[in-house]
Design a protein around this motif. Sequence first.
Motif, short mmCIF file in Angstrom:
data_model
loop_
_atom_site.label_atom_id
_atom_site.label_comp_id
_atom_site.label_asym_id
_atom_site.label_seq_id
_atom_site.Cartn_x
_atom_site.Cartn_y
_atom_site.Cartn_z
N GLU A 91 0.80 -1.23 0.00
CA GLU A 91 0.00 0.00 0.00
C GLU A 91 0.83 1.28 0.00
O GLU A 91 0.50 2.23 -0.71
N ASP A 131 1.27 -16.03 -10.63
CA ASP A 131 0.01 -16.49 -10.05
C ASP A 131 -0.42 -15.65 -8.86
O ASP A 131 -1.60 -15.63 -8.51
N LEU A 188 0.02 -12.42 -8.76
CA LEU A 188 -0.11 -11.02 -9.16
C LEU A 188 -1.49 -10.44 -8.88
O LEU A 188 -1.62 -9.38 -8.26
N PHE A 189 -2.51 -11.14 -9.32
CA PHE A 189 -3.85 -10.55 -9.12
C PHE A 189 -4.27 -10.53 -7.65
O PHE A 189 -4.81 -9.52 -7.18
N PRO A 190 -4.00 -11.62 -6.91
CA PRO A 190 -4.29 -11.53 -5.47
C PRO A 190 -3.57 -10.35 -4.80
O PRO A 190 -4.12 -9.72 -3.90
N LEU A 191 -2.39 -10.03 -5.27
CA LEU A 191 -1.65 -8.89 -4.71
C LEU A 191 -2.39 -7.58 -5.02
O LEU A 191 -2.55 -6.72 -4.14
N ILE A 192 -2.84 -7.45 -6.25
CA ILE A 192 -3.54 -6.23 -6.68
C ILE A 192 -4.83 -6.04 -5.90
O ILE A 192 -5.19 -4.93 -5.53
N THR A 193 -5.53 -7.14 -5.65
CA THR A 193 -6.83 -7.04 -4.98
C THR A 193 -6.68 -7.17 -3.47
O THR A 193 -7.67 -7.35 -2.76
N GLY A 194 -5.45 -7.06 -2.98
CA GLY A 194 -5.24 -7.00 -1.55
C GLY A 194 -5.58 -8.27 -0.81
O GLY A 194 -6.26 -8.25 0.21
N TRP A 195 -5.14 -9.39 -1.36
CA TRP A 195 -5.40 -10.66 -0.71
C TRP A 195 -4.82 -10.68 0.70
O TRP A 195 -3.65 -10.41 0.91
N VAL A 196 -5.67 -10.93 1.68
CA VAL A 196 -5.19 -11.09 3.04
C VAL A 196 -5.60 -12.50 3.46
O VAL A 196 -6.79 -12.83 3.43
N HIS A 244 -6.92 -15.30 5.46
CA HIS A 244 -7.85 -15.23 6.57
C HIS A 244 -8.34 -16.64 6.88
O HIS A 244 -8.67 -17.39 5.99
N SER A 288 -11.04 -17.81 7.96
CA SER A 288 -12.38 -18.26 7.57
C SER A 288 -12.61 -18.23 6.07
O SER A 288 -13.70 -18.49 5.61
N VAL A 289 -11.57 -17.91 5.30
CA VAL A 289 -11.69 -17.98 3.85
C VAL A 289 -10.84 -19.15 3.36
O VAL A 289 -9.65 -19.19 3.62
N ARG A 290 -11.49 -20.08 2.67
CA ARG A 290 -10.73 -21.21 2.13
C ARG A 290 -9.84 -20.71 1.00
O ARG A 290 -10.33 -20.05 0.08
#
Lengths: 387, 358
Positions: B273, B341, B343-351, B353, B355-357
């Motif tokens: 960020e 692979d 890259l997109f999770p990074l852009i969308t701020g993958w955290v 968690h 409770s998220v599979r």
Amino acid sequence: MIEFQCSELSIEERQLQADVREFLAAELPRGSFMPGLGMNAAKDPVFSAKLGERGWLGMALPTEYGGHERSAVDRFIVTEELLRWGAPVGHHWVADRQSGPVIAKFATEAQKRRFLPGICRGELSFCIGMSEPASGSDLASVTTRAIHDGDSWVLDGRKIWTTGADRNDWIVVLCRTSLLDEVTDKRQGLSQLIVDLRSPGVTASPIPFIDGTADFCEVTFDGVVVPGELVLGEIGSGWTQNMSELAYERGGADRWLSTYLVAEELLRNHEHGEISDDLADLLGEAVANYWLLHQLSLSVARSIDRGGAPAVESALAKEMGTRFEQDVLNAVLAFVDQAPNTATDSLFERLLITATLTAPSFTIRGGTNEILRSVAAKGLRPSSGRR
Amino acid sequence: MSDTAEPDTLVVETVERLLADVCTPASVERAESVGWSAAVWDALANAGFPWVSVPVDAGGSGGTLTDAAAILRCVGRHAAPVPVAETGVLAGWLLAGAGIALPAGPATVVPDASAITLVDGRLTGRATVAWGRRAERIVALVANGSDWIVASCRPEQLSITLGQSLAGEPRDRVWFDVPLVATEHAPALPGTDGDALHHRGAFTRVVMTAGALSAIAQMTIDYTNERQQFGRPVATFQAVQQHLVTVAQCAVRVEMAADLATRAIARGAVGIEIAAARLIADAAIVAGTRAAHQAHGAMGVTREYPLHQLSRRLWAWRHEYGSATTWRRRLGRDVHAGGADALFPLITGWVAHDSVRP
């Protein structure tokens, strides 16, 4: 004033994102299909039907018509993942993005029952019937004309730049139902008709696109009889309805992801070994912008969920997003030291060729950037106390 | 201290009103010759605003980092010629973390933690320090092997040569040659290292940029609606509207980037960020000030009209706490390390968690 509010995805929204990612990895593993570039991706009714089964089409539409009454943000999450994967969204794209929502908003009960379930199942495909040979940015100047004849309307005229008209099922046509000399403003006297593309008198002729593909069509309407029950909304309200349709058309992830896979494939080809400063610079700049544009689109969806009408924000986001799609492509082109050639097995190179040839259309389709800036300028008002 | 996503609106409204009242273009102009505005400082300091986000028991005013970020936006919006970012969010943070007393007045920091070195018990080195001449304490974060030490120095222990930024704000050259034992010093809070300071400093510049650029956008809209040429306001010309849209876009981009950076830093878990926000801010400063000045015509390049008070600050801030090139390259290397692979999770701020599979 212009407002983009920052937000984060909830746990449930993250779960949806993870579910779509898992579905795509299983359904369309990398290397098993030729990914498309954003909304230009291939047409695949079977894939669209699978999305429909999952409840990922018509997500925000009412459940009584087959929809799922999910939020605009949920729909944004699903479409964003589909686009960045290069999934074949072509069949359902227009129906899901804009025809479904405008039908849900303006159509009669019978029309909703007739069209919405098929849109939500991913069966029905729609076209946008706005532009004409002599009416582009000046959309209110359309001359396609419908004349009332008993219970029907008789349609004559031409629409152009109509993606998929030779294969799709329906087209929502913006046409004149009152002559110009009968109205005080040319935005009056316009109406929208839902027209069966297989009706007698409809001819769709492909216009070869700059990259050699032929999804673009010119559609002529020659005495096409449109039953009165296929008038969308009010006769004479076509302009207002059409403007609300444009709000759905703008501001989404499709306006900044068209060249995303070019960047991702470039990175994949350079994953191993040292990274040059040039490539690091390219990736750093691209990621900062993707990160921001994702948030701007998310905030437009959140605004819709709060009942807002972010027309100016959508126009601004689309204007920035589409320019960036071209910027990131140009950065990649400046970086590669080999001329793109069609005799290649490289996915990167094939995507690069298509992206380069189609990039000029990004800042034109759905409203040129010049028109979008005019829309946005109207939202820039002086502080109170000034004129 | 719990941080919330939204700032305290009462705090923001109070600071905004206070600065609108006391931080006039004339007072900002005067500050350039004396090095700051005592009136603006007193107005803010009397209410404790420079120490927001520093815990009360450490001598601060309490409140969240989100509140402090909102205050810094007001500072940017009004071009306030006072060391608010330095006193609380930067020096106050270092001092409180190390358990060292905060001075009653302004404090500042050595922005680059590699500038001052500890050799044989002596702190030596040279740094450019914002508001150095006005600070009651100049605080340095110094490496000691793999540990970090916070050292708080009185100005008379150091040698200071006056300098100014492009905006006419004090950016003084400070020479350190002082025994560590002569300073107030203590180990930094675990996790407080040179990189954390670098991120935090860049964060202050991004939020201040958001404030200043949104003020520039409104100023440009207002001016072009008043200024008439060819018998009508210049804002009615499409060619001028293009500039207005560009400035407005630049402002909303930095505001969004600043909001996201604030959330990340308030959460205490910074990913891409700060780097990304810093890059967005840099490009927005370039394009936004260019369009704003063009729309203002010759009026905007005079000292009489206040545009320069904002634009010169932006041109100064973009060089502080790392250039765009260093942040861009660093972000690019992090992206590369993550692979295609990711890259997109990074852009969308993958955290990740629980409770998220995945």
